[in-house]
Design an enzyme around this catalytic site. Structure first.
Site, mmCIF file in Angstrom:
data_model
loop_
_atom_site.group_PDB
_atom_site.id
_atom_site.type_symbol
_atom_site.label_atom_id
_atom_site.label_comp_id
_atom_site.label_asym_id
_atom_site.label_seq_id
_atom_site.Cartn_x
_atom_site.Cartn_y
_atom_site.Cartn_z
ATOM 1 N N GLY A 14 33.377 25.300 64.098
ATOM 2 C CA GLY A 14 34.616 25.314 64.872
ATOM 3 C C GLY A 14 34.334 25.516 66.345
ATOM 4 C CB ALA A 15 31.234 24.858 68.139
ATOM 5 C CE1 TYR A 157 43.615 32.189 59.519
ATOM 6 C CE2 TYR A 157 44.970 34.093 60.043
ATOM 7 C CZ TYR A 157 43.881 33.288 60.314
ATOM 8 O OH TYR A 157 43.048 33.591 61.361
#
Length: 268
Positions: A14-15, A157
């Site tokens: 997730g960079a 979540y």
């Protein structure tokens, strides 16, 4: 302070934006070599281009993607020392925030766990053997303050992130004696594109409350979430803690959770 990360090899998932981008930037600044995993590089990650940064274009909803990313690190830089499981939040095709337990279908629950838990499980499974071959390493899992502060909003979540925190503890117990430290960083609300991009959480809350985006971010969210600091954190504030945990300067820290949440979680 020298974090002693020069030449170390890291994978960050997730960079391309938000916390992951900030972690990538901070690791590079400390002299680490980074494989940055995301679906697309995006302009901000592309602007960091240098020999010690490789972008791996992957969709972490694909069960094979984490192993391919780890393999890329080994191929490009000869091994792996650090894994930052940062990818998470809203899976592709899922809209957040939700207001009730009843707002998420089985398929949406599955997607949430695929993105927020199983991608990290698969990345750790691929990374640990390479870390063991180098005598140890560090895994930092980015969870959420919602793992400890249950809410009717985004129940799926919160449940996935609570599982991430449990995973961290289990991995730290099994692999700590072999030199692999595993820790969790649990952010509260952070000024990332998840909040700020068009159609993101700020716009959705603005639509529900009739307020404008600025009021949502500056007043409504800090007040409704009881943020002691009165503001959302910046991505760099999370990245600083991640880099410290990745560093040998945290050699005796494992199985720990660091909450960086602007005072959101009130429990002792």
């Amino acid at each position: 302070m020298d974090m002693r990360l020069k030449g170390r090899v890291a994978v960050v998932t997730g960079a391309s934006k938000g916390i992951g981008l900030a972690v990538t930037h901070a690791l590079l600044a400390e002299g680490a070599k980074v494989v940055a995993a995301s679906r697309t590089a995006g302009p901000e990650l592309s602007a960091l281009a240098r020999p010690d940064l490789v972008h791996e274009g992957v969709d972490l909803m694909d069960p094979e993607a984490p192993a391919r990313t780890v393999a890329r690190a080994v191929q490009e830089f000869g091994g792996l020392d650090i894994l930052v499981n940062n990818a998470g939040g809203r899976p592709p095709g899922v809209d957040l925030p939700r207001g009730s337990f009843f707002d998420a279908s089985d398929d949406e629950w599955r997607a949430m766990f695929e993105f927020n838990l199983f991608s990290a499980v698969r990345a750790a499974r691929a990374a640990i053997p390479h870390m063991l071959s180098r005598g140890g390493g560090s895994i930092v899992n980015v969870s959420s303050a919602n793992a400890r502060q249950p809410s009717q909003m985004n129940v799926d979540y919160g449940a996935a992130k609570a599982a991430m925190s449990n995973l961290t503890k289990a991995l730290s117990e099994e692999f700590g004696p072999q030199g692999i430290r595993v820790n969790t960083v649990s952010p509260g609300p952070v000024l990332t594109p998840w909040w700020t991009e068009p159609g993101g959480a700020a716009d959705r809350i603005a639509g529900l409350t009739g307020a404008d985006r600025a009021a949502v971010l500056d007043k409504i969210v800090p007040e409704s979430m009881g943020l002691t600091t009165g503001r959302l954190a910046g991505p760099e504030e999370i990245a600083d803690v991640v880099v410290l945990l990745a560093s040998p300067r945290s050699a005796s820290t494992t199985g720990a959770e660091f909450t960086v949440d602007s005072g959101f979680v009130k429990a002792v």
